[in-house]
Design a protein around this motif. Structure first.
Motif, PDB file in Angstrom:
ATOM      1  N   GLY A  96      35.760  47.617  44.837  1.00 48.68           N
ATOM      2  CA  GLY A  96      36.930  48.140  44.130  1.00 48.68           C
ATOM      3  C   GLY A  96      38.039  48.460  45.111  1.00 48.68           C
ATOM      4  O   GLY A  96      37.886  48.364  46.322  1.00 48.68           O
ATOM      5  N   GLY A  97      39.202  48.850  44.548  1.00 51.44           N
ATOM      6  CA  GLY A  97      40.308  49.083  45.469  1.00 51.44           C
ATOM      7  C   GLY A  97      41.329  50.050  44.926  1.00 51.44           C
ATOM      8  O   GLY A  97      41.019  50.863  44.062  1.00 51.44           O
ATOM      9  N   GLY A  98      42.575  49.815  45.369  1.00 54.28           N
ATOM     10  CA  GLY A  98      43.048  48.663  46.057  1.00 54.28           C
ATOM     11  C   GLY A  98      42.751  47.307  45.389  1.00 54.28           C
ATOM     12  O   GLY A  98      42.402  47.211  44.237  1.00 54.28           O
ATOM     13  N   THR A  99      42.890  46.290  46.209  1.00 54.77           N
ATOM     14  CA  THR A  99      42.695  44.921  45.729  1.00 54.77           C
ATOM     15  C   THR A  99      41.747  44.186  46.682  1.00 54.77           C
ATOM     16  O   THR A  99      42.181  43.703  47.735  1.00 54.77           O
ATOM     17  N   PRO A 100      40.464  44.110  46.325  1.00 52.35           N
ATOM     18  CA  PRO A 100      39.488  43.498  47.234  1.00 52.35           C
ATOM     19  C   PRO A 100      39.805  42.054  47.600  1.00 52.35           C
ATOM     20  O   PRO A 100      39.392  41.581  48.660  1.00 52.35           O
ATOM     21  N   GLU A 126      37.030  43.593  41.833  1.00 57.28           N
ATOM     22  CA  GLU A 126      38.328  43.811  41.178  1.00 57.28           C
ATOM     23  C   GLU A 126      39.369  42.874  41.788  1.00 57.28           C
ATOM     24  O   GLU A 126      39.333  42.587  42.986  1.00 57.28           O
ATOM     25  N   THR A 127      40.303  42.452  40.945  1.00 60.26           N
ATOM     26  CA  THR A 127      41.380  41.614  41.457  1.00 60.26           C
ATOM     27  C   THR A 127      42.650  41.853  40.648  1.00 60.26           C
ATOM     28  O   THR A 127      42.652  42.647  39.708  1.00 60.26           O
ATOM     29  N   ASN A 128      43.737  41.167  41.032  1.00 56.34           N
ATOM     30  CA  ASN A 128      44.979  41.280  40.264  1.00 56.34           C
ATOM     31  C   ASN A 128      45.325  39.901  39.679  1.00 56.34           C
ATOM     32  O   ASN A 128      44.738  38.892  40.065  1.00 56.34           O
ATOM     33  N   PRO A 129      46.262  39.838  38.749  1.00 52.24           N
ATOM     34  CA  PRO A 129      46.522  38.563  38.061  1.00 52.24           C
ATOM     35  C   PRO A 129      46.969  37.439  38.999  1.00 52.24           C
ATOM     36  O   PRO A 129      46.690  36.272  38.750  1.00 52.24           O
ATOM     37  N   LYS A 130      47.623  37.803  40.084  1.00 52.44           N
ATOM     38  CA  LYS A 130      48.145  36.768  40.986  1.00 52.44           C
ATOM     39  C   LYS A 130      47.015  36.038  41.727  1.00 52.44           C
ATOM     40  O   LYS A 130      47.169  34.882  42.119  1.00 52.44           O
ATOM     41  N   VAL A 150      40.036  42.055  36.155  1.00 53.45           N
ATOM     42  CA  VAL A 150      41.453  41.797  36.436  1.00 53.45           C
ATOM     43  C   VAL A 150      42.308  42.955  35.926  1.00 53.45           C
ATOM     44  O   VAL A 150      42.236  43.323  34.749  1.00 53.45           O
ATOM     45  N   GLY A 151      43.152  43.478  36.793  1.00 52.56           N
ATOM     46  CA  GLY A 151      44.066  44.543  36.371  1.00 52.56           C
ATOM     47  C   GLY A 151      45.288  43.942  35.697  1.00 52.56           C
ATOM     48  O   GLY A 151      46.101  43.291  36.339  1.00 52.56           O
ATOM     49  N   VAL A 152      45.400  44.114  34.396  1.00 53.21           N
ATOM     50  CA  VAL A 152      46.550  43.581  33.645  1.00 53.21           C
ATOM     51  C   VAL A 152      47.490  44.729  33.274  1.00 53.21           C
ATOM     52  O   VAL A 152      48.701  44.635  33.398  1.00 53.21           O
ATOM     53  N   VAL A 191      38.989  42.748  31.613  1.00 51.44           N
ATOM     54  CA  VAL A 191      40.436  42.933  31.728  1.00 51.44           C
ATOM     55  C   VAL A 191      40.729  44.439  31.627  1.00 51.44           C
ATOM     56  O   VAL A 191      40.272  45.095  30.690  1.00 51.44           O
ATOM     57  N   ASP A 192      41.465  44.975  32.614  1.00 53.13           N
ATOM     58  CA  ASP A 192      41.844  46.399  32.605  1.00 53.13           C
ATOM     59  C   ASP A 192      43.203  46.588  31.942  1.00 53.13           C
ATOM     60  O   ASP A 192      44.171  45.888  32.294  1.00 53.13           O
ATOM     61  N   PHE A 193      43.275  47.567  31.030  1.00 49.73           N
ATOM     62  CA  PHE A 193      44.562  47.983  30.464  1.00 49.73           C
ATOM     63  C   PHE A 193      44.745  49.482  30.697  1.00 49.73           C
ATOM     64  O   PHE A 193      43.754  50.214  30.841  1.00 49.73           O
ATOM     65  N   ILE A 194      45.983  49.906  30.698  1.00 51.72           N
ATOM     66  CA  ILE A 194      46.270  51.349  30.712  1.00 51.72           C
ATOM     67  C   ILE A 194      46.998  51.676  29.420  1.00 51.72           C
ATOM     68  O   ILE A 194      48.023  51.056  29.106  1.00 51.72           O
ATOM     69  N   PHE A 195      46.454  52.629  28.659  1.00 51.08           N
ATOM     70  CA  PHE A 195      47.145  53.001  27.420  1.00 51.08           C
ATOM     71  C   PHE A 195      47.752  54.404  27.536  1.00 51.08           C
ATOM     72  O   PHE A 195      47.465  55.131  28.474  1.00 51.08           O
ATOM     73  N   TYR A 223      41.934  52.307  30.032  1.00 50.59           N
ATOM     74  CA  TYR A 223      42.014  53.620  30.662  1.00 50.59           C
ATOM     75  C   TYR A 223      43.226  54.380  30.135  1.00 50.59           C
ATOM     76  O   TYR A 223      44.327  53.803  30.074  1.00 50.59           O
ATOM     77  N   PRO A 224      43.051  55.667  29.829  1.00 52.46           N
ATOM     78  CA  PRO A 224      44.254  56.465  29.514  1.00 52.46           C
ATOM     79  C   PRO A 224      45.028  56.646  30.820  1.00 52.46           C
ATOM     80  O   PRO A 224      44.413  56.750  31.883  1.00 52.46           O
ATOM     81  N   LEU A 225      46.322  56.663  30.757  1.00 56.43           N
ATOM     82  CA  LEU A 225      47.118  56.869  31.975  1.00 56.43           C
ATOM     83  C   LEU A 225      46.781  58.243  32.560  1.00 56.43           C
ATOM     84  O   LEU A 225      46.971  59.258  31.903  1.00 56.43           O
TER      85      LEU A 225
HETATM   86  C1  LIG Z   1      41.997  50.069  41.543  1.00 53.59           C
HETATM   87  S1  LIG Z   1      42.713  49.064  40.332  1.00 53.59           S
HETATM   88  C2  LIG Z   1      42.230  47.433  40.846  1.00 53.59           C
HETATM   89  C3  LIG Z   1      42.935  46.330  40.155  1.00 53.59           C
HETATM   90  C4  LIG Z   1      44.043  45.612  40.893  1.00 53.59           C
HETATM   91  N1  LIG Z   1      44.417  46.271  42.093  1.00 53.59           N
HETATM   92  C5  LIG Z   1      45.261  45.513  39.993  1.00 53.59           C
HETATM   93  O1  LIG Z   1      45.969  46.492  39.901  1.00 53.59           O
HETATM   94  O2  LIG Z   1      45.462  44.479  39.373  1.00 53.59           O
HETATM   95  C6  LIG Z   1      41.626  49.299  38.964  1.00 53.59           C
HETATM   96  C7  LIG Z   1      42.273  49.770  37.706  1.00 53.59           C
HETATM   97  O3  LIG Z   1      42.544  51.132  37.740  1.00 53.59           O
HETATM   98  C8  LIG Z   1      43.431  51.417  36.693  1.00 53.59           C
HETATM   99  N2  LIG Z   1      44.368  52.467  37.120  1.00 53.59           N
HETATM  100  C9  LIG Z   1      45.059  52.565  38.258  1.00 53.59           C
HETATM  101  N3  LIG Z   1      45.823  53.682  38.255  1.00 53.59           N
HETATM  102  C10 LIG Z   1      45.597  54.300  37.068  1.00 53.59           C
HETATM  103  C11 LIG Z   1      46.085  55.482  36.450  1.00 53.59           C
HETATM  104  N4  LIG Z   1      46.978  56.278  37.064  1.00 53.59           N
HETATM  105  N5  LIG Z   1      45.629  55.798  35.228  1.00 53.59           N
HETATM  106  C12 LIG Z   1      44.757  55.000  34.591  1.00 53.59           C
HETATM  107  N6  LIG Z   1      44.245  53.881  35.114  1.00 53.59           N
HETATM  108  C13 LIG Z   1      44.659  53.532  36.341  1.00 53.59           C
HETATM  109  C14 LIG Z   1      44.177  50.125  36.379  1.00 53.59           C
HETATM  110  O4  LIG Z   1      43.843  49.714  35.077  1.00 53.59           O
HETATM  111  C15 LIG Z   1      43.613  49.167  37.408  1.00 53.59           C
HETATM  112  O5  LIG Z   1      43.507  47.850  36.921  1.00 53.59           O
END
Ligand SMILES: C[S@@+](CC[C@H](N)C(=O)[O-])C[C@H]1O[C@@H](n2cnc3c(N)ncnc32)[C@H](O)[C@@H]1O
Ligand code: SF4
Length: 441
Positions: A96-100, A126-130, A150-152, A191-195, A223-225
């Protein structure tokens, strides 16, 4: 009529009061902690590098620099070998990360070391869309990765702009196309979302849900923000601040829209029905975190590693782990921690908690168990407790409150190493002075 936001706020206050001692960290020696008896736990590997630093992000991350990252990965592999030499064995690993995926070749070399030492069967990255590109993903598939996450955050271009992700990671449409193109490549695609983003509307959330269901991905985390004082200061200009009163409606919408095709695996993760086991998993009690800014939980003690990347390299070169602080939870707090983690996984197994804590578990936590019952949050049978949607909502709130406490700790620790972070961080230690020993860099 019941004032639900008021009840939520009261329960959260009580929860924070009950769990505030979890993170009262003290200085630790830095040698490998004693290996807990019994089952193999999980290995968490933290990669704190990102190409862009999103304003809302609450994790330990720094601007990616190639030379530093290559040295960091080499140190990580040495730290993993230390745990192996001390007798640790793991069934799965989570990068996890960051972006591994910022350094794909280094990541693959590290996966190879973990597989070679421990024979893990679950490998999550974990990764990002790019980074959803064949040159990054093919080597990961060949290395045995079983879950790609994937963090979307959202497909809404306006929200992506506010999150400062549109320019770097592309529009919602581009991201959706990239995900469609890789669906099926790994056994699990999450797929990760923040709501509850400040300018998110219910309509925008519904659109995210509809697009997600069209992608062919088989898991989603909503995930809730979550914030912390430092995150709020960064967010306030870029995105605004979230309104907690909207959480319940957003959460209800997510659960309802996903309900038919996806079953909840935890209070914020949903897996496509028929994929993976339907038998519930008892949450792994022990895990080891390696790298800078990682946490471990071993036999009732919480450990944290250094947030200094330079300090991390030095410690590993001296034959130490990255650990700089720890806190031994009291017996009752260990029970509370088990309760939180297991219920977050939606089920608490009577036999498991009896084996872990003995019959006093039910005597010490009578208040918590009574609250669960009074709230109508769980169904109770001979086997244990099983959360319903109402219970899931409360566990989502409680886990986010717990993570916000962790964020406070991160803030305090990152403030000690602000010269290394390439971004302004203000010192704040809202959980008390014992939280961040100055010498724990
Ligand atoms: C450590 S990130 C890794 C994903 C990748 N770095 C990216 O952003 O595409 C893992 C996830 O944590 C969630 N995250 C990060 N900051 C957050 C926050 N303040 N509140 C809720 N979720 C959060 C995001 O959904 C993110 O995709
Ligand atoms: S959300 Fe992901 S890309 Fe953005 S700063 Fe956090 S870890 Fe890095």
């Amino acid at each position: 009529m019941l004032d639900l936001p008021l009840i939520d706020a009261y329960l959260l206050k009580l929860f924070r009061f009950r769990t505030r001692a979890f993170l009262h960290m003290e200085e630790a020696r830095g040698t490998v902690p004693p290996k807990p008896p019994g089952s193999a736990g999980y290995l968490y590997v933290h990669i704190p590098f990102c190409e862009v630093l999103c304003p809302f992000c609450s994790f330990h991350r720094v601007q990616h620099r190639h030379g530093q990252a290559v040295r960091y990965f080499a140190a990580l592999r040495d730290e993993i070998r230390l745990y192996h030499a001390a007798g640790y064995r793991f069934s799965g690993v989570y990068f996890g990360g960051g972006t591994p995926t910022v350094e794909p070749a280094e990541l693959v070399a590290t996966i190879d070391v973990v597989r070679g030492l421990f024979g893990v069967t679950e490998i999550s990255v974990e990764t990002n869309p790019k980074d959803l590109r064949p040159d990054v993903l093919e080597p990961l598939r060949a290395a045995g990765v079983t879950r790609l996450s994937v963090g979307v955050q959202s497909f809404d271009d306006q929200l992506l702009r506010e999150m400062e992700r549109y320019d770097k990671y592309g529009s919602g449409e581009e991201t959706a196309a990239r995900i469609r193109a890789v669906a099926g490549m790994f056994p699990t695609l999450n797929v990760d979302f923040i709501f509850n983003q400040p300018h998110q509307t219910l309509g925008s959330l519904e659109r995210d849900l509809a697009i997600f269901r069209s992608l062919g991905a088989n898991q989603v985390s909503f995930y809730p923000l979550m914030t912390s004082p430092t995150v709020e200061r960064r967010m306030v200009g870029a995105m605004g601040l979230p309104d907690q009163r909207r959480l319940r409606q957003f959460y209800h919408t997510i659960v309802q829209r996903l309900g038919r095709e996806f079953r909840p695996s935890s209070a914020w993760c949903f897996t496509r029905r028929g994929q993976g086991s339907d038998e519930y998993i008892v949450a792994a009690d022990n895990y080891v975190g390696v790298g800078s800014g990682a946490f471990s939980y071993l036999d009732g003690t919480l450990y944290s590693t250094t947030f200094s990347l330079a300090g991390y390299e030095q410690r590993i070169a001296q034959g130490l782990t990255g650990i700089t602080t720890c806190h031994r939870l009291s017996e009752t707090d260990r029970m509370r921690y088990s309760l939180l983690v297991q219920l977050f996984g939606l089920h608490m197994d009577r036999a498991t908690v009896l084996a872990q804590h003995g019959p006093q578990f039910f005597r010490r936590l009578w208040g918590e168990l009574l609250t669960l019952r009074a709230l109508g949050a769980a169904r109770e049978d001979a086997r244990g407790w099983h959360l319903n949607e109402r219970g899931m909502y409360w566990l989502m709130l409680m886990m986010s409150a717990f993570f916000e406490s962790v964020n406070h700790y991160r803030d305090a620790m990152r403030a000690h190493v602000k010269d290394e972070l390439h971004e302004p961080v203000t010192l704040c230690a809202p959980l008390g002075p014992s939280l961040a020993p100055a010498s724990a860099k």
